[in-house]
Design a protein around this motif. Sequence first.
Motif, short mmCIF file in Angstrom:
data_model
loop_
_atom_site.label_atom_id
_atom_site.label_comp_id
_atom_site.label_asym_id
_atom_site.label_seq_id
_atom_site.Cartn_x
_atom_site.Cartn_y
_atom_site.Cartn_z
N PRO A 165 -3.56 3.04 7.33
CA PRO A 165 -3.28 3.86 6.13
C PRO A 165 -3.52 5.35 6.31
O PRO A 165 -3.04 6.14 5.51
CB PRO A 165 -4.23 3.26 5.09
CG PRO A 165 -5.26 2.51 5.86
CD PRO A 165 -4.60 2.02 7.10
N ILE A 172 5.80 3.70 1.34
CA ILE A 172 5.04 4.63 2.16
C ILE A 172 5.04 6.01 1.49
O ILE A 172 6.10 6.54 1.14
CB ILE A 172 5.62 4.74 3.59
CG1 ILE A 172 5.71 3.35 4.24
CG2 ILE A 172 4.77 5.68 4.44
CD1 ILE A 172 4.42 2.61 4.36
N VAL A 197 7.18 0.09 9.04
CA VAL A 197 6.48 -0.07 7.76
C VAL A 197 5.16 -0.80 7.96
O VAL A 197 4.11 -0.41 7.43
CB VAL A 197 7.38 -0.83 6.76
CG1 VAL A 197 6.59 -1.18 5.49
CG2 VAL A 197 8.61 -0.01 6.40
N ASN A 235 1.38 0.51 7.18
CA ASN A 235 0.52 -0.21 6.24
C ASN A 235 -0.79 -0.66 6.89
O ASN A 235 -1.84 -0.68 6.25
CB ASN A 235 1.26 -1.42 5.67
CG ASN A 235 2.29 -1.05 4.62
OD1 ASN A 235 2.15 -0.02 3.95
ND2 ASN A 235 3.33 -1.86 4.47
N ASP A 236 -0.71 -1.03 8.16
CA ASP A 236 -1.92 -1.46 8.88
C ASP A 236 -2.84 -0.29 9.22
O ASP A 236 -4.01 -0.48 9.51
CB ASP A 236 -1.53 -2.20 10.17
CG ASP A 236 -0.99 -3.58 9.90
OD1 ASP A 236 -1.15 -4.08 8.76
OD2 ASP A 236 -0.38 -4.18 10.82
#
Length: 637
Positions: free
Chosen positions: A560, A599, A553, A557-558
Amino acid sequence: MYRLLVSFGVLLLSFHVCTAQWYDPDKVNKKAGNIYGQAYEEAQAGKYAAAIQHIRESIAIEPKFVDAFLSRAGIYANLKKYDSSVIDFEKAFELDSVYSKDYRLPYSISLAGIGKFQEALDAVNKFLANDKLNTQSVKAGNYRKSTYEFAVAYDKAHPVKNYVFEPQNLGDSINSSALEYFPSLTIDGSKMVFTRRINSDEDFYESNFINGKWDKAKPLPGKVNTNFNEGAQCISQDGQWIIFTGCNYPEGQGSCDLYISFKTKNGWSEAENLGPMVNTDFWESSPSLSPDKRDLYFASATGGGFGGRDIWVTHRLLTGKWSRPENLGAAVNTSADESCPFMHADNQTLYFNSNGRPGYGSTDLFFTKKISDTSWLEAENLGYPINTIDDEGSLIVAADAKTAYYASDKAGGKGGLDLYSFQMREDIRPLKTLWVRGKVFDKKTLAGLPSSVELTEIRSRNIISKVQTDEEGNYLTTLPVGKDYAFNVNRKGYLFYSDNFSLSINPADSVFNKDIPLQPLEAGATIVLKNIFFDTKQFNLKPESVSELDKLVLLLNDNPKLKIEIDGHTDNVGLPKDNLILSNNRAKAVVDYLQSKGINMARLVYKGFGAAKPIADNNTEAGKALNRRTELSVTSN
């Protein structure tokens, strides 16, 4: 008749009023009395060997010389030769128990000195039964009584079979006629660094364990040793840092500060003060570095604690600076003094000394276990014979969890303080700790990559260690046995690395070497997620999978724009149709988790392949285990 005795470690002069029923000091042979007088003068001057010899001569002339036996018992106690002291006390009691009754207290101390705590308790109770004792004597007797009661209760609560305490002198290669103390070891036990004091100058020496023995110790090369006093050091588990106590340095914050030195190609670097966040106007000493070099434990007399000297911890920040120190709390510290912390390679077991807890008298050694970053189990005494009626200093334990090292001035050594090793009792051992070392590098260019190496205990999800590699990508991280670990390597712009070490059942009795290729985040990069777990024939994610899933995750997120595919695979056991369905459902379970964490499904694809794409031989159990896997592939970035 003047007499020499030991009361709580201090050689005193006493005058005894004659109340004997049998022994009369006025009737002692004059020649024996004169020789005894010489012994007194010698003992007062610290010439104990000569005093003992003259007492021996006086007893040869006057075999029932009670005062001579009592005095020699006191000298032997002062020399910590408690067995000889007990023999002389008992001879005096045999000759005249009434005349010698006031010496039941020092006699009890000598009994305790050889571990006869029940007999010591009986002796001090006889001493305290005298209703003519003054207040100071009653107080002293009751203090000793409390220590003997503790010792008797400890023995009952910790029955030990077949344990033999036999400290072994480390020999001429390490010990000398000078003082040696504060040993510290690298994780592999190949290098020992210790403090040697010659006259009033303290410096660091090193010895290497080669072909089953320690080589001749020599001063540390480089600039770490100076004309000032360096001592109480700790070498990092990877052998790259030394943190130590420097006293009276011109730039110091207080009388003694903590300093750090780094290993270079030219030896050890010039020491750097850890700065005002750690060091104060007071006294800081006895540093102990956690195996991942993130936490530094030390003793300090600064304010805001529980007592005189407390144990504190400071954490290394991402900037490389050290945080404001935190007190370890009441489970460790008391209103008295705590010092000499040692954090074992398991990063959980902390040893230290204290004079503020119930024990055998003076300063004892204790241990505690870390529950979390801010909480500890209540400290436990290490027990006799590691702890004695005398002061105990520092203790370190090797990664094997069995071998301990300490400094002692026991009889038969090379000098005043020598270094010794002994085997730890099983119930006070830390976790045996293995380690993995290697190099992180770019899979395409083969260049070393500075990266973060993280070890997480799978069941509790607690991070056990988080190590930063050096600039060339080299790393070392410890692996305490008895648990299973997720092993991950992370670097921005790269796909993280996933591995697993199962050490809870039948752990390997060896260390691991693992070079780790990291793949840039680009289409085609693929890894096996080795810490995603399912029960047999089931597709519900086990709770132990959460740590790895959360890293995934974080990666998404880091980054995109990153899109991935999750693939499920099985071994060849069962029907192909069933395996295909199972693998597809397992891959979907991973994607469902990612989606539940926010996500976007547009970034995720999943697919099951059953047993169609084996990576190992399905004819072996090991091969089948490798084939049962969850893979991540980058589709675009």
